[in-house]
Design a protein around this motif. Structure first.
Motif, mmCIF file in Angstrom:
data_model
loop_
_atom_site.group_PDB
_atom_site.id
_atom_site.type_symbol
_atom_site.label_atom_id
_atom_site.label_comp_id
_atom_site.label_asym_id
_atom_site.label_seq_id
_atom_site.Cartn_x
_atom_site.Cartn_y
_atom_site.Cartn_z
ATOM 1 N N SER A 1 38.153 -6.958 152.284
ATOM 2 C CA SER A 1 36.139 -6.235 153.019
ATOM 3 C C SER A 1 36.404 -6.991 154.388
ATOM 4 C CB SER A 1 35.413 -7.250 152.259
ATOM 5 O OG SER A 1 35.041 -7.107 150.854
ATOM 6 N N ASP B 1 41.056 -14.125 147.612
ATOM 7 C CA ASP B 1 40.315 -15.441 148.124
ATOM 8 C C ASP B 1 40.588 -16.602 149.220
ATOM 9 O OD1 ASP B 1 38.448 -14.481 145.671
ATOM 10 O OD2 ASP B 1 38.697 -15.792 145.127
ATOM 11 N N ARG C 1 34.411 -10.346 145.007
ATOM 12 C CA ARG C 1 34.109 -10.247 146.519
ATOM 13 C C ARG C 1 35.125 -10.669 147.108
ATOM 14 N NH1 ARG C 1 35.242 -14.655 143.281
ATOM 15 N NH2 ARG C 1 36.070 -16.020 143.756
ATOM 16 N N HIS C 2 35.127 -10.115 148.525
ATOM 17 C CA HIS C 2 36.239 -10.130 149.754
ATOM 18 C C HIS C 2 37.160 -9.487 149.235
ATOM 19 C CE1 HIS C 2 34.573 -14.888 150.533
ATOM 20 N NE2 HIS C 2 35.410 -15.009 149.916
ATOM 21 N N GLU D 1 35.589 -10.224 157.108
ATOM 22 C CA GLU D 1 35.888 -11.222 156.067
ATOM 23 C C GLU D 1 37.414 -12.112 157.167
ATOM 24 O OE1 GLU D 1 34.920 -11.150 152.184
ATOM 25 O OE2 GLU D 1 33.044 -10.159 152.660
#
Length: 378
Positions: free
Chosen positions: A167, A292, A128-129, A170
Motif C-alpha cells: 500500500s 505487516d 491490510r498493508h 504505509e
C-alpha cells in the motif's frame, strides 16, 4: 489449457517428415522405375509375378520413428497429468494461506489458473498493508520430453514466485535483497533498483551462500531481526530470493514511470510430502508476515530517511530533466502554433493595419530581448 510446447511440436513434425521420406524411398526401391509400355510388349508365358516381401527388417527406421512419435505423445499426456497432480497437492497449502489473509482469492471460485501444463498463476486482494498479490508456480516441463531433459540437466528447481504490491504511504521506501551468492553478480548488474541504490553487505548472521544487497544499515538490521536472519542462516532454506523495493527493476525509458513498493519472494518447492507441504506453508505465511512487519515495525532514523531521499533525487535527475525538456518542447510548439495563426491574420490586414502590427510586434520582441539580457546578468 494444456498444449504441446513448440519444441515437442517441432520434434514431432521432423519425425513425421522423416518417416514420410523414408517410406517413399522404401516404396521406390520395391517398385523400381516404371517405364512406359512398348507398342508390342513381349510376353513370357513362363514368367511369374513376384510380390515384394513385407519383412519387419525392411521397416526398422519407420518403426523407430513411429516409436519416437508415440513416446513424445505419451510423454506429453503423462507429464501433464503428473504436473496436475503436483499442482493439486500444492493448491491446498497455498489456498489455505491466501484465504486466511485475503478477502478475494482468484476469481472467487478457484485459486489457481493454468497458464500452461507447467505454469500456474494465482491472485488475491483485499488485505491490510497491500493492494494485491500475484503468484506464479513454475513446475518442470514434464509434458515436454526435450524441455524436461534440459531442466534435469540444468538442475532447474520447481518454485513459487510471489509479488506483493504494498500500500502507498504505509512504509518507508528502500531497496533490499537477499539472493543466492552465485547469482548475485548477475542480479546486481541486471536489476536497475539494486544496481542504482544498493551495495553488497557482509553479514555473518546469514549463510555464506546468501548475498545481501542493502542501501541502509537500519533496514538490514531490522529486516534480519524479523526472523529473516534465521531463515537465511539455514543453508537448506526454501526461501531462494527476497526483494523489497520502491523502485523499478528495469531502468525507465521515460520520466513518467510509476514507483510502487513491492515485496517479492521466490520459494523453492520441496518434495510434496506432509513435511514438505508444512514447510512450504510456513514459509509462505512468513512472506505475508513480512508485509505487516515492513509497514508496522520498520522505523528509520531521520538521517537514514534523508539519505534515501537524496539517493533517489540524484538517481532521478535524468528523468527530471527529461520532464522539463518535454514541457519546454510542448510550450515551444504551442507558441509556434500561436505565432503561425497570428501571421495568417496579418496577411489579411490592410497596409495600415499591418504597419501598426509590425511596430507593435517589434516593440514586443525588443522587450523580450531585454528581459533575456537581464536574466543573464543576474
Amino acid at each position: 489449457m494444456l498444449r504441446f510446447s513448440s519444441i515437442s511440436l517441432l520434434a514431432l513434425s521432423c519425425v513425421a517428415l522423416l518417416a514420410t521420406k523414408v517410406l517413399a524411398d522404401e516404396l521406390e526401391d520395391v517398385t523400381g522405375d516404371i517405364s512406359p509400355p512398348s507398342a508390342e510388349p513381349h510376353i513370357n508365358p513362363t514368367s511369374q509375378m513376384v510380390s515384394p516381401q513385407l519383412l519387419f527388417a525392411n521397416y526398422k527406421i519407420e518403426a523407430f520413428l513411429l516409436s519416437v512419435a508415440v513416446g513424445l505423445v505419451a510423454s506429453y499426456f503423462y507429464g501433464s497429468r503428473k504436473n496436475k497432480e503436483l499442482a493439486m497437492a500444492w493448491e491446498k497449502p497455498i489456498s489455505d494461506v491466501l484465504y486466511a489473509n485475503f478477502s478475494l482469492v482468484g476469481d472467487g471460485r478457484q485459486a489457481f489458473e493454468w497458464d500452461s501444463a507447467a505454469d500456474i498463476l494465482f491472485y488475491a486482494s483485499g488485505r491490510r498493508h497491500c493492494k494485491f498479490v500475484q503468484g506464479h508456480m513454475v513446475l518442470r516441463a514434464r509434458q515436454d520430453a526435450v524441455a524436461l531433459i534440459n531442466d534435469l540437466a540444468a538442475n532447474t528447481q520447481e518454485k513459487v514466485e510471489i509479488e506483493v504490491t504494498l500500500s502507498d504511504g504505509e512504509s518507508s521506501g528502500f531497496v533490499f535483497a537477499a539472493v543466492p551468492r552465485k547469482r548475485s553478480k548477475a542480479i546486481g548488474r541486471d536489476r536497475y533498483d539494486i544496481a542504482t541504490f544498493t551495495k553488497i553487505v557482509n553479514n555473518n548472521k546469514v549463510s555464506p551462500k546468501v548475498a545481501i544487497f542493502s542501501e541502509s544499515a537500519d533496514v538490514t538490521t531490522q529486516l534480519l531481526e524479523s526472523g529473516l536472519g534465521d531463515i537465511l542462516a539455514d543453508e537448506n532454506t526454501l526461501l531462494e530470493e527476497l526483494h523489497v523495493t520502491d523502485s523499478p527493476s528495469e531502468k525507465p525509458e521515460s520520466h513518467d514511470f510509476k514507483c510502487e513498493k513491492k515485496l517479492m519472494a521466490v520459494i523453492r518447492l520441496p518434495a510434496a510430502t506432509a513435511e514438505g507441504l508444512a514447510q512450504f506453508k510456513e514459509m509462505l505465511e512468513f512472506v505475508f508476515y513480512l508485509v505487516d512487519y515492513i509497514s508496522e515495525a520498520i522505523t528509520l532514523r531521520p538521517e537514514s530517511m534523508r539519505k534515501l531521499g537524496k539517493a533517489r533525487e540524484e538517481a532521478y535527475k535524468e528523468f527530471t530533466r527529461m520532464a522539463e525538456q518535454e514541457k519546454q518542447d510542448a510550450l515551444a510548439k504551442t507558441l509556434a502554433e500561436k505565432r503561425r495563426i497570428e501571421l495568417e491574420g496579418v496577411d489579411k490586414m490592410s497596409p495600415e493595419q499591418r504597419r501598426k502590427w509590425e511596430e507593435k510586434d517589434r516593440k514586443k520582441q525588443l522587450k523580450k530581448e531585454q528581459s533575456k539580457r537581464v536574466r543573464r546578468v543576474r
